[in-house]
Enzyme design. Sequence first.
Site, PDB file in Angstrom:
ATOM      1  N   GLY A   1       0.402  -0.677   0.275  1.00  0.00           N
ATOM      2  CA  GLY A   1       0.287  -0.037  -0.124  1.00  0.00           C
ATOM      3  C   GLY A   1       1.034   1.670  -0.293  1.00  0.00           C
ATOM      4  O   GLY A   1       2.197   1.405  -0.393  1.00  0.00           O
ATOM      5  N   SER A   2       0.270   2.077   0.770  1.00  0.00           N
ATOM      6  CA  SER A   2       1.056   4.055   0.260  1.00  0.00           C
ATOM      7  C   SER A   2       2.183   3.358   1.372  1.00  0.00           C
ATOM      8  O   SER A   2       3.413   4.624   1.284  1.00  0.00           O
ATOM      9  CB  SER A   2       0.214   4.647   0.539  1.00  0.00           C
ATOM     10  N   THR A   3       2.436   2.755   2.258  1.00  0.00           N
ATOM     11  CA  THR A   3       3.865   2.875   3.239  1.00  0.00           C
ATOM     12  C   THR A   3       4.639   2.364   2.729  1.00  0.00           C
ATOM     13  O   THR A   3       5.780   2.583   2.284  1.00  0.00           O
ATOM     14  CB  THR A   3       3.155   2.156   4.382  1.00  0.00           C
TER      15      THR A   3
END
Length: 269
Positions: free
Chosen positions: A264-266
Site C-alpha cells: 500500500g501507500s506506506t
Amino acid sequence: MITACEIRAADGTLLAGSRDAVALVYKGGPVKQLERIAGLAGLMLPLPAVDPKIGEVVLKRDVPPERILALEEWLSGQENLELRYRVQRVYPAGLAGNLLGYTGNADQPDLDKGYDRDDLVPKSGLEAGLEAFLRGKPGERLQEMDARGRAVRERVVRPAQRGQTVTLTIQPKLQMAAERAIVEAKDDINLRNRNNGIAQVKYARGAIVALNPKTGQILALAVGPKYDPNWFTAVPRDLRANAALRDTKYLPTWNRAVQVFEPGSTFKL
C-alpha cells in the site's frame, strides 16, 4: 495412537499439549438404557447414523472423567457401545491460536501416514508445520480378550515414542497485549465508520508482529479475529469451530500475519 508433544512459549508457558481422554464409540443397533447413557455422556438423541465405511461413529470424543466409571457399568455387556482411550490435544494458555493452528479428523492420507481413525491430526499452523518434530511413533501391544470383548491380559510388543517438545520465541505477555490490541481496535474502527457512514464491523481484522531487531526472533504474532484451537478438538465439534471455518467475511482461520498482501501507500517511498 500417536502422542504429539508440547509447544511452549519462550518462558516455558504451555501453549499446546496432550492429555489422556476417553471417547464413546457407537457401532450401530439397539442400546439398552439409552436415555440413562445419553444423560451421563451428555448426548443428544436420537443417536447419529453409523459411518458405513468404518462401521461406527464417535458419539463423544472427550467423556468427562467423573462419568467414566458410571458409563463403564451401564455399557457392560453392550457390544455396540465402547469406551475407547485416546489422546486429546489441549491448548491451555488460550494464546496464539492462529499461529498454533487447529486439528481435524483423520482422513485417508492421514491413515496412510500411520494415524488411527480416532486421532485428531494437525490441519494448519505450527501443529501442521512442525508435525515431523511433534509427532511421536505409535507403539504396539497384544491383548487377550474374553468372550465379552474385554481385555484380560496384554503385553507391550513395541513401546510408543513421544514427539519432541518445541520452544518458540513468543513472549506470552507481549502476545497477550498484541491480541488484546486487535480486539480493542474494533471500537476505534466502528467510531470512524459511523462518522463516515460505513457499516459497523463485528470483529477487527488485522495482524501484529513484534520482532527482536537484533536477532530476528518473533516475540509476538497476533491475528484478528482470533480463534481457540480447543474448539476443534471436541466431538461433536464446537459450533464456534464450524462458524469459524464457514466465515468468508472475517476469515478467522486465515493467518493474516504470514499472508502476502499487495503493498500500500506506506511502501511508495
